[in-house]
Design a protein around this motif. Structure first.
Motif, PDB file in Angstrom:
ATOM      1  N   VAL A  96      40.099 -14.025  62.504  1.00  0.00           N
ATOM      2  CA  VAL A  96      40.432 -14.680  61.237  1.00  0.00           C
ATOM      3  C   VAL A  96      39.203 -14.864  60.345  1.00  0.00           C
ATOM      4  CG1 VAL A  96      41.387 -16.769  60.178  1.00  0.00           C
ATOM      5  CG2 VAL A  96      42.398 -15.858  62.265  1.00  0.00           C
ATOM      6  N   LEU A  97      38.080 -15.265  60.932  1.00  0.00           N
ATOM      7  CA  LEU A  97      36.908 -15.641  60.150  1.00  0.00           C
ATOM      8  C   LEU A  97      35.908 -14.515  59.950  1.00  0.00           C
ATOM      9  CD1 LEU A  97      36.198 -19.172  61.692  1.00  0.00           C
ATOM     10  CD2 LEU A  97      37.602 -18.588  59.709  1.00  0.00           C
ATOM     11  N   GLY A  98      36.021 -13.445  60.730  1.00  0.00           N
ATOM     12  CA  GLY A  98      35.036 -12.383  60.629  1.00  0.00           C
ATOM     13  C   GLY A  98      33.974 -12.516  61.705  1.00  0.00           C
ATOM     14  N   PRO A  99      33.176 -11.459  61.913  1.00  0.00           N
ATOM     15  CA  PRO A  99      32.248 -11.441  63.056  1.00  0.00           C
ATOM     16  C   PRO A  99      31.162 -12.505  63.008  1.00  0.00           C
ATOM     17  CG  PRO A  99      31.858  -9.574  61.582  1.00  0.00           C
ATOM     18  CD  PRO A  99      33.136 -10.214  61.153  1.00  0.00           C
ATOM     19  N   SER A 100      30.513 -12.662  61.864  1.00  0.00           N
ATOM     20  CA  SER A 100      29.386 -13.603  61.804  1.00  0.00           C
ATOM     21  C   SER A 100      29.867 -15.050  61.794  1.00  0.00           C
ATOM     22  CB  SER A 100      28.537 -13.327  60.557  1.00  0.00           C
ATOM     23  OG  SER A 100      27.479 -14.259  60.459  1.00  0.00           O
ATOM     24  N   THR A 101      30.745 -15.381  60.843  1.00  0.00           N
ATOM     25  CA  THR A 101      31.256 -16.757  60.755  1.00  0.00           C
ATOM     26  C   THR A 101      32.043 -17.120  62.003  1.00  0.00           C
ATOM     27  OG1 THR A 101      31.411 -16.537  58.353  1.00  0.00           O
ATOM     28  CG2 THR A 101      32.612 -18.348  59.364  1.00  0.00           C
ATOM     29  N   GLY A 102      32.850 -16.184  62.518  1.00  0.00           N
ATOM     30  CA  GLY A 102      33.623 -16.447  63.725  1.00  0.00           C
ATOM     31  C   GLY A 102      32.731 -16.722  64.921  1.00  0.00           C
ATOM     32  N   GLY A 111      29.268 -31.661  59.793  1.00  0.00           N
ATOM     33  CA  GLY A 111      28.579 -31.272  58.572  1.00  0.00           C
ATOM     34  C   GLY A 111      27.676 -30.067  58.650  1.00  0.00           C
ATOM     35  N   ARG A 112      28.103 -28.995  59.317  1.00  0.00           N
ATOM     36  CA  ARG A 112      27.314 -27.765  59.328  1.00  0.00           C
ATOM     37  C   ARG A 112      27.644 -26.950  58.074  1.00  0.00           C
ATOM     38  NH1 ARG A 112      24.634 -27.007  64.230  1.00  0.00           N
ATOM     39  NH2 ARG A 112      24.386 -29.124  65.057  1.00  0.00           N
ATOM     40  N   ILE A 113      26.604 -26.556  57.327  1.00  0.00           N
ATOM     41  CA  ILE A 113      26.771 -25.825  56.076  1.00  0.00           C
ATOM     42  C   ILE A 113      26.605 -24.329  56.334  1.00  0.00           C
ATOM     43  CG2 ILE A 113      26.008 -25.590  53.681  1.00  0.00           C
ATOM     44  CD1 ILE A 113      27.097 -28.362  54.392  1.00  0.00           C
ATOM     45  N   HIS A 114      27.512 -23.525  55.786  1.00  0.00           N
ATOM     46  CA  HIS A 114      27.400 -22.080  55.959  1.00  0.00           C
ATOM     47  C   HIS A 114      28.154 -21.366  54.843  1.00  0.00           C
ATOM     48  CE1 HIS A 114      31.588 -21.548  57.451  1.00  0.00           C
ATOM     49  NE2 HIS A 114      31.417 -22.799  57.850  1.00  0.00           N
ATOM     50  N   THR A 115      27.922 -20.068  54.746  1.00  0.00           N
ATOM     51  CA  THR A 115      28.611 -19.211  53.778  1.00  0.00           C
ATOM     52  C   THR A 115      29.497 -18.247  54.547  1.00  0.00           C
ATOM     53  OG1 THR A 115      26.783 -19.336  52.205  1.00  0.00           O
ATOM     54  CG2 THR A 115      28.324 -17.511  51.943  1.00  0.00           C
ATOM     55  N   PRO A 116      30.814 -18.234  54.289  1.00  0.00           N
ATOM     56  CA  PRO A 116      31.713 -17.369  55.054  1.00  0.00           C
ATOM     57  C   PRO A 116      31.419 -15.882  54.833  1.00  0.00           C
ATOM     58  CG  PRO A 116      32.930 -19.044  53.822  1.00  0.00           C
ATOM     59  CD  PRO A 116      31.530 -19.055  53.312  1.00  0.00           C
ATOM     60  N   ASP A 117      31.711 -15.079  55.856  1.00  0.00           N
ATOM     61  CA  ASP A 117      31.529 -13.624  55.740  1.00  0.00           C
ATOM     62  C   ASP A 117      32.348 -13.057  54.581  1.00  0.00           C
ATOM     63  OD1 ASP A 117      29.956 -13.773  57.942  1.00  0.00           O
ATOM     64  OD2 ASP A 117      31.467 -13.094  59.357  1.00  0.00           O
ATOM     65  N   ARG A 118      33.593 -13.471  54.495  1.00  0.00           N
ATOM     66  CA  ARG A 118      34.513 -12.853  53.540  1.00  0.00           C
ATOM     67  C   ARG A 118      34.433 -13.469  52.152  1.00  0.00           C
ATOM     68  NH1 ARG A 118      39.683 -12.422  57.732  1.00  0.00           N
ATOM     69  NH2 ARG A 118      38.678 -10.939  59.158  1.00  0.00           N
ATOM     70  N   TYR A 119      33.719 -14.595  52.022  1.00  0.00           N
ATOM     71  CA  TYR A 119      33.589 -15.244  50.717  1.00  0.00           C
ATOM     72  C   TYR A 119      32.126 -15.643  50.514  1.00  0.00           C
ATOM     73  CZ  TYR A 119      38.551 -15.615  51.794  1.00  0.00           C
ATOM     74  OH  TYR A 119      39.844 -15.333  52.176  1.00  0.00           O
ATOM     75  N   PRO A 120      31.251 -14.657  50.269  1.00  0.00           N
ATOM     76  CA  PRO A 120      29.807 -14.956  50.198  1.00  0.00           C
ATOM     77  C   PRO A 120      29.408 -15.838  49.027  1.00  0.00           C
ATOM     78  CG  PRO A 120      30.268 -12.687  49.518  1.00  0.00           C
ATOM     79  CD  PRO A 120      31.544 -13.228  50.079  1.00  0.00           C
ATOM     80  N   ASP A 121      30.314 -16.011  48.049  1.00  0.00           N
ATOM     81  CA  ASP A 121      29.979 -16.859  46.907  1.00  0.00           C
ATOM     82  C   ASP A 121      30.408 -18.309  47.122  1.00  0.00           C
ATOM     83  OD1 ASP A 121      32.658 -16.112  46.894  1.00  0.00           O
ATOM     84  OD2 ASP A 121      32.840 -16.344  44.713  1.00  0.00           O
ATOM     85  N   ARG A 122      30.964 -18.622  48.295  1.00  0.00           N
ATOM     86  CA  ARG A 122      31.438 -19.969  48.562  1.00  0.00           C
ATOM     87  C   ARG A 122      30.512 -20.657  49.563  1.00  0.00           C
ATOM     88  NH1 ARG A 122      34.096 -20.741  44.379  1.00  0.00           N
ATOM     89  NH2 ARG A 122      35.028 -22.593  45.310  1.00  0.00           N
ATOM     90  N   ILE A 123      30.496 -21.996  49.509  1.00  0.00           N
ATOM     91  CA  ILE A 123      29.701 -22.806  50.431  1.00  0.00           C
ATOM     92  C   ILE A 123      30.659 -23.739  51.174  1.00  0.00           C
ATOM     93  CG2 ILE A 123      27.793 -24.437  50.659  1.00  0.00           C
ATOM     94  CD1 ILE A 123      26.769 -23.434  47.956  1.00  0.00           C
TER      95      ILE A 123
END
Length: 324
Positions: free
Chosen positions: A138-144, A163-175
């Motif tokens: 569902v989330l992709g290789p890196s985010t998953g 509160g872990r901050i990350h940028t999703p694989d499939r939505y690189p413009d989102r935080i």
């Protein structure tokens, strides 16, 4: 008690579910025992009571069916607690389904067991397309993989990760800000992990805009202070130039340097006004100026500023040519 003799459950006001009624009818028709028959009835004062009943068939000495012998127990308190828990569970599910936070629950095998509407909408999928899949799917290789690492840690320690901050694989413009909370069974064993994801892209952008605004305010304050100091210095220079102008006239050799200097102080005063307007957030009035006329007035100062290797030429068409 004699008032209930000869009456059926229905005549006594008892009601059962359709499923239990079918099971009871089958047991009675086949002269078989029945148990855990849950029924309810409403009393005259409006209260509802619940009972659990069971019975076994009895036969006479000749083996002929004679009836049923059974017992019933009042389970009203237990049933009311169950109903209350059911209502609370339904309320909790309704809250989870409609809250804007992205919520999911995965088991110890890292398969998604539950996702809310916000989760499905965020990924552009139906919930049925998500439930049963793994985080990697569902989330992709890196985010998953990162999420799986966090969940493994929560399962191992039994402690939440917040509160872990990350940028999703499939939505690189989102935080995204993610939190992982363990769920326990009655033996305090972790049965799964609830993941709470919040899209904080807009709030981060707002924070950046606020910081930029604060920086501009600080620059404005600094600019205002410098402009005031420079204005005091410029006033002294202009005053001395005006005194020199009273002492020299006409074709005096100093006039070729004096007038550009006076014009430069006037331009400096204009610049100070612009700086003060910026510092005080006042609107600046734009005006049309003749560049050639301006350069001609400060020609000598400009030639000194740009160096000896450059030459400025004011052509007939009043165009400025600056060349090496």
């Amino acid at each position: 008690p004699t008032s209930i003799y000869g009456n059926t459950f229905e005549q006594m006001g008892h009601e059962v579910s359709s499923e239990d009624q079918r099971s009871l009818n089958s047991a009675l028709a086949n002269r078989q025992p029945f148990q855990n028959l849950v029924s309810w009835r409403q009393l005259r004062d409006g209260r509802v009571t619940w009972t659990r009943s069971g019975g076994v068939p009895i036969f006479d000495d000749e083996g002929q069916f004679a009836g049923y012998r059974g017992s019933s127990a009042d389970i009203t308190d237990t049933k009311m607690l169950e109903l209350e828990k059911t209502e609370q569970a339904e309320l909790l599910e309704a809250i989870l389904e409609n809250m804007p936070t992205i919520v999911s629950f995965c088991d110890r095998e890292l398969q998604l067991v539950f996702v809310n509407n916000a989760h499905a909408k965020y990924h552009g999928l139906e919930k049925s397309e998500i439930v049963g899949k793994t985080l990697l799917e569902v989330l992709g290789p890196s985010t998953g993989a990162k999420s799986e690492d966090f969940i493994h840690e929560v399962i191992r320690t039994g402690e939440p990760i917040i509160g872990r901050i990350h940028t999703p694989d499939r939505y690189p413009d989102r935080i995204i800000r993610s939190s992982f909370v363990p769920q326990f069974d009655a033996n305090r064993q972790v049965t799964g992990v609830v993941a709470l994801d919040e899209d904080i892209t807009e709030s981060r952008h707002a924070e950046n805009r606020l910081r930029q605004s604060q920086k501009m305010d600080a620059i404005g304050q600094l600019t205002g202070g410098l402009a005031h100091d420079f204005n005091n210095i410029l006033a002294i220079i202009r005053g001395n130039l005006d005194l020199m102008g009273l002492q020299v006239h006409g074709d005096h050799p100093l006039m070729t340097s004096l007038m550009p200097a006076i014009n430069a102080t006037q331009r400096g005063a204009a610049i100070i006004r612009w700086l003060l307007a910026f510092a005080r957030h006042h609107p600046i009035d734009a005006e049309t100026i003749d560049i050639c006329d301006l350069v001609s007035k400060i020609h000598d100062l400009l030639r000194t500023s740009v160096g000896k290797n450059f030459q400025s030429i004011l052509g007939r068409e009043r165009r400025i040519i600056l060349h090496n």
